[in-house]
Scaffold this motif. Structure first.
Motif, PDB file in Angstrom:
ATOM      1  N   VAL A  73       0.808  -1.226   0.000  1.00 33.53           N
ATOM      2  CA  VAL A  73       0.000   0.000   0.000  1.00 33.53           C
ATOM      3  C   VAL A  73       0.841   1.276   0.000  1.00 33.53           C
ATOM      4  CG1 VAL A  73      -1.702   1.311   1.313  1.00 33.53           C
ATOM      5  CG2 VAL A  73      -1.965  -1.164   1.029  1.00 33.53           C
ATOM      6  N   PRO A  74       1.872   1.427   0.856  1.00 29.11           N
ATOM      7  CA  PRO A  74       2.576   2.727   0.894  1.00 29.11           C
ATOM      8  C   PRO A  74       3.149   3.156  -0.454  1.00 29.11           C
ATOM      9  CG  PRO A  74       3.114   1.434   2.834  1.00 29.11           C
ATOM     10  CD  PRO A  74       2.339   0.523   1.925  1.00 29.11           C
ATOM     11  N   ALA A  75       3.862   2.238  -1.125  1.00 32.90           N
ATOM     12  CA  ALA A  75       4.471   2.615  -2.404  1.00 32.90           C
ATOM     13  C   ALA A  75       3.406   2.913  -3.445  1.00 32.90           C
ATOM     14  CB  ALA A  75       5.393   1.502  -2.878  1.00 32.90           C
ATOM     15  N   LEU A  76       2.315   2.141  -3.448  1.00 33.33           N
ATOM     16  CA  LEU A  76       1.244   2.345  -4.414  1.00 33.33           C
ATOM     17  C   LEU A  76       0.603   3.719  -4.252  1.00 33.33           C
ATOM     18  CD1 LEU A  76      -0.634   1.032  -6.581  1.00 33.33           C
ATOM     19  CD2 LEU A  76      -2.078   0.293  -4.668  1.00 33.33           C
ATOM     20  N   ILE A  77       0.265   4.084  -3.021  1.00 34.72           N
ATOM     21  CA  ILE A  77      -0.416   5.355  -2.778  1.00 34.72           C
ATOM     22  C   ILE A  77       0.531   6.541  -2.973  1.00 34.72           C
ATOM     23  CG2 ILE A  77      -1.656   6.708  -1.054  1.00 34.72           C
ATOM     24  CD1 ILE A  77      -3.183   4.318  -2.272  1.00 34.72           C
ATOM     25  N   GLU A  78       1.776   6.408  -2.527  1.00 39.22           N
ATOM     26  CA  GLU A  78       2.726   7.516  -2.702  1.00 39.22           C
ATOM     27  C   GLU A  78       2.944   7.832  -4.170  1.00 39.22           C
ATOM     28  OE1 GLU A  78       6.186   6.294  -0.622  1.00 39.22           O
ATOM     29  OE2 GLU A  78       5.297   6.558   1.382  1.00 39.22           O
ATOM     30  N   THR A  79       3.014   6.790  -5.004  1.00 36.75           N
ATOM     31  CA  THR A  79       3.195   7.011  -6.445  1.00 36.75           C
ATOM     32  C   THR A  79       1.965   7.698  -7.050  1.00 36.75           C
ATOM     33  OG1 THR A  79       4.600   5.050  -6.584  1.00 36.75           O
ATOM     34  CG2 THR A  79       3.657   5.883  -8.639  1.00 36.75           C
ATOM     35  N   ALA A  80       0.772   7.253  -6.650  1.00 33.08           N
ATOM     36  CA  ALA A  80      -0.460   7.832  -7.199  1.00 33.08           C
ATOM     37  C   ALA A  80      -0.620   9.290  -6.790  1.00 33.08           C
ATOM     38  CB  ALA A  80      -1.662   7.005  -6.741  1.00 33.08           C
ATOM     39  N   VAL A  81      -0.338   9.608  -5.528  1.00 27.51           N
ATOM     40  CA  VAL A  81      -0.493  10.981  -5.060  1.00 27.51           C
ATOM     41  C   VAL A  81       0.576  11.884  -5.656  1.00 27.51           C
ATOM     42  CG1 VAL A  81      -0.480  12.459  -3.012  1.00 27.51           C
ATOM     43  CG2 VAL A  81      -1.658  10.259  -2.948  1.00 27.51           C
ATOM     44  N   ALA A  82       1.794  11.387  -5.779  1.00 25.09           N
ATOM     45  CA  ALA A  82       2.885  12.203  -6.335  1.00 25.09           C
ATOM     46  C   ALA A  82       2.635  12.566  -7.792  1.00 25.09           C
ATOM     47  CB  ALA A  82       4.212  11.455  -6.196  1.00 25.09           C
TER      48      ALA A  82
ATOM     49  N   ASN B  86      -8.858   5.478  -7.011  1.00 32.60           N
ATOM     50  CA  ASN B  86      -8.549   4.902  -8.312  1.00 32.60           C
ATOM     51  C   ASN B  86      -7.349   3.964  -8.236  1.00 32.60           C
ATOM     52  OD1 ASN B  86     -10.657   6.301  -9.564  1.00 32.60           O
ATOM     53  ND2 ASN B  86      -9.362   8.101  -9.941  1.00 32.60           N
ATOM     54  N   ALA B  87      -6.319   4.338  -7.449  1.00 30.78           N
ATOM     55  CA  ALA B  87      -5.137   3.483  -7.331  1.00 30.78           C
ATOM     56  C   ALA B  87      -5.478   2.158  -6.666  1.00 30.78           C
ATOM     57  CB  ALA B  87      -4.053   4.222  -6.544  1.00 30.78           C
ATOM     58  N   LEU B  88      -6.285   2.181  -5.610  1.00 30.70           N
ATOM     59  CA  LEU B  88      -6.660   0.942  -4.927  1.00 30.70           C
ATOM     60  C   LEU B  88      -7.545   0.073  -5.823  1.00 30.70           C
ATOM     61  CD1 LEU B  88      -7.407   2.278  -1.321  1.00 30.70           C
ATOM     62  CD2 LEU B  88      -5.354   1.089  -2.122  1.00 30.70           C
TER      63      LEU B  88
ATOM     64  N   GLN C 265      -9.485  -3.856  -1.883  1.00 32.48           N
ATOM     65  CA  GLN C 265     -10.799  -3.451  -1.431  1.00 32.48           C
ATOM     66  C   GLN C 265     -10.712  -2.499  -0.242  1.00 32.48           C
ATOM     67  OE1 GLN C 265     -13.132  -6.904  -0.534  1.00 32.48           O
ATOM     68  NE2 GLN C 265     -13.403  -7.490  -2.686  1.00 32.48           N
ATOM     69  N   MET C 266     -11.630  -1.515  -0.262  1.00 35.83           N
ATOM     70  CA  MET C 266     -11.785  -0.635   0.893  1.00 35.83           C
ATOM     71  C   MET C 266     -12.988  -1.149   1.676  1.00 35.83           C
ATOM     72  SD  MET C 266     -11.028   3.091  -0.845  1.00 35.83           S
ATOM     73  CE  MET C 266     -10.725   3.856   0.723  1.00 35.83           C
ATOM     74  N   PRO C 267     -12.800  -1.584   2.909  1.00 35.71           N
ATOM     75  CA  PRO C 267     -13.839  -2.345   3.613  1.00 35.71           C
ATOM     76  C   PRO C 267     -14.955  -1.456   4.140  1.00 35.71           C
ATOM     77  CG  PRO C 267     -12.001  -1.985   5.056  1.00 35.71           C
ATOM     78  CD  PRO C 267     -11.597  -1.402   3.724  1.00 35.71           C
ATOM     79  N   TYR C 268     -16.018  -2.101   4.486  1.00 33.10           N
ATOM     80  CA  TYR C 268     -17.101  -1.473   5.219  1.00 33.10           C
ATOM     81  C   TYR C 268     -17.302  -2.294   6.489  1.00 33.10           C
ATOM     82  CZ  TYR C 268     -19.502  -5.175   2.635  1.00 33.10           C
ATOM     83  OH  TYR C 268     -19.864  -6.376   2.086  1.00 33.10           O
ATOM     84  N   PRO C 269     -17.917  -1.747   7.510  1.00 35.93           N
ATOM     85  CA  PRO C 269     -18.012  -2.447   8.812  1.00 35.93           C
ATOM     86  C   PRO C 269     -18.760  -3.777   8.687  1.00 35.93           C
ATOM     87  CG  PRO C 269     -18.562  -0.138   9.039  1.00 35.93           C
ATOM     88  CD  PRO C 269     -18.462  -0.402   7.569  1.00 35.93           C
ATOM     89  N   HIS C 270     -18.238  -4.818   9.386  1.00 40.61           N
ATOM     90  CA  HIS C 270     -18.868  -6.125   9.453  1.00 40.61           C
ATOM     91  C   HIS C 270     -19.259  -6.412  10.892  1.00 40.61           C
ATOM     92  CE1 HIS C 270     -16.733  -6.427   5.614  1.00 40.61           C
ATOM     93  NE2 HIS C 270     -17.533  -7.464   5.302  1.00 40.61           N
ATOM     94  N   ARG C 271     -20.376  -7.082  11.037  1.00 36.05           N
ATOM     95  CA  ARG C 271     -20.801  -7.488  12.366  1.00 36.05           C
ATOM     96  C   ARG C 271     -21.122  -8.983  12.342  1.00 36.05           C
ATOM     97  NH1 ARG C 271     -18.795  -3.469  13.187  1.00 36.05           N
ATOM     98  NH2 ARG C 271     -19.602  -1.559  14.156  1.00 36.05           N
TER      99      ARG C 271
END
Length: 430
Positions: free
Chosen positions: A345-354, A406-408, A414-420
């Motif tokens: 995740v860190p390298a992926l997001i840093e590249t997309a934001v940069a 978009n990068a994810l 996946q960006m999660p949603y709460p599970h119960r």
């Protein structure tokens, strides 16, 4: 009414005397001759003067502006020439015949015509034209009728009492006229000096505002003192007024005085000035639009104007975003599911934001950090630097969050949603 009837009777007797006098009729002839001679001279002189004073249309230097200003007085040429020729004729008539009342009256009429042309064609619309219409023309008319001295003496004899202070009606009228002209001229001078100071790029904004305030105080202070002198008021009365004002400041105007002094300190230090984005201790935040002697006017992000007393900038903590530098750091939070290989995740997001055009690489590029392990997700935070303080409106932050999304998605994360999870105990059939 008796005085008016006396003046009308005197004017009637004078007119009848002139009509029955050969010397007066000869002076009427000289007046007519002077008028037509003035028309002939004006017709010849006016084109020459206009041609010599008219500058080139593109000229903007001081000489060109002075020449355009002088051209405004060209309509006065005819009545002033008639006045000058009549004055010469009056001198000759008095030297020859020992009298010249008719030609002297005509000379005053030509001066009245000059005043009329001055008001109609020279004075600009507004205050000056109003003063010319209701002050200059009546005075010129009284002078032309030869009763200005009598009216002046009558006004000088009339007393006006204001408490323990006594004025003559003439002094009061003179003071009103002089005060109106002085404070109009002071307002005009203040606008000119303000425009000149604001056009000086070498001055710091705080120094510019301080110079504007100092010139305003000096101009109107000088106008007030000059008006007191014109009205004949002893300036020791001003000293008494200053002492009373000092007592008032000591008793009940401390806050106003504190705000005034604080405003001077702010302008001298220059730590906050017009155009800065500031945030106060009470949560008020916005751009400083104007700094006055009592308060600063701040415009918030949603367009509201907030008046903040100058004392607040001295006695409380103030965050000046504009003065801190051009680059500012902001952050955006996001989460991924626990099934994700979080090392990617860190390298992926840093590249997309940069890759966004407004993201700075100095003083530091985007930095994505693991923030926490949440109940339903792994939480991250990406920090980034941008120029200016525009991200206070979340404009840049929105674009950064779109880039993260978009990068994810492209990486299949996946960006999660709460599970119960609901566990039923002692249920039938369990």
């Amino acid at each position: 009414m008796e005085n008016l009837q006396g003046w009308l009777q005197q004017a009637s007797d004078t007119a009848l005397g002139w009509l029955s006098s050969p010397a007066a009729l000869s002076q009427f002839a000289l007046l007519i001759l002077a008028y037509f001679a003035a028309r002939l001279l004006a017709a010849r002189i006016a084109p020459v003067v206009e041609h010599s004073l008219t500058p080139k249309p593109e000229a903007t230097h001081i000489i060109a502006r002075l020449r355009r200003f002088a051209l405004q007085f060209l309509p006065l040429l005819l009545p002033l020439l008639a006045y000058a020729l009549t004055a010469v004729g009056e001198g000759l008539t008095r030297a020859t015949f020992g009298s010249g009342e008719v030609i002297a009256f005509g000379k005053r009429i030509f001066l009245l015509l000059a005043a009329l042309e001055f008001v109609r064609k020279v004075l600009p619309p507004g205050f000056l034209k109003l003063m010319g219409r209701y002050i200059l023309l009546p005075v010129a008319a009284l002078y032309a009728l030869g009763i200005l001295d009598e009216v002046t003496d009558y006004l000088s004899a009339a007393q006006v009492n204001l408490g323990n202070i006594q004025f003559t009606a003439l002094a009061l009228i003179r003071g009103l006229i002089a005060g109106s002209l002085l404070f109009w001229f002071g307002s005009w001078s203040n606008r000119q000096s303000t425009g000149y100071l604001k056009s000086q790029p070498a001055l710091r904004p705080a120094t510019r505002e301080l110079a504007i305030k100092a010139s305003e105080v000096a101009i109107f202070g000088a106008a007030f003192l000059l008006l007191m002198s014109i009205m004949g008021i002893d300036l020791t009365a001003v000293a008494v007024l200053g002492g009373a004002l000092g007592v008032g400041i000591g008793l009940g105007l401390q806050q106003i005085a504190a705000n005034f002094v604080s405003g001077i300190i702010l302008l001298l230090e220059g730590q906050t000035t017009v155009g800065d984005y500031v945030e106060l201790d009470d949560g008020s935040a916005g751009t400083i639009l104007r700094m006055t002697a009592r308060a600063c006017i701040i415009e918030t992000i949603d367009g509201r104007w907030v008046v903040v007393p100058n004392d607040n900038f001295i006695t409380s903590r103030v965050v000046n975003y504009s003065d801190a530098g051009k680059a500012h750091r902001y952050s955006a939070n996001f989460s991924v599911s626990y099934d994700t290989d979080i090392n990617r995740v860190p390298a992926l997001i840093e590249t997309a934001v940069a890759a966004l055009p407004f993201i700075l690489s100095e003083p530091d590029g985007p930095s994505c950090e693991l923030n926490a392990f949440g109940e339903s997700s792994v939480d991250f935070e990406v920090e980034y630097w941008v120029n200016g303080i525009e991200d206070l409106t979340d404009d840049y932050r929105s674009k950064v969050l779109f880039a993260i999304w978009n990068a994810l998605k492209d990486a299949g994360i996946q960006m999660p949603y709460p599970h119960r999870v609901v566990e039923l105990r002692n249920a039938p059939g369990a």
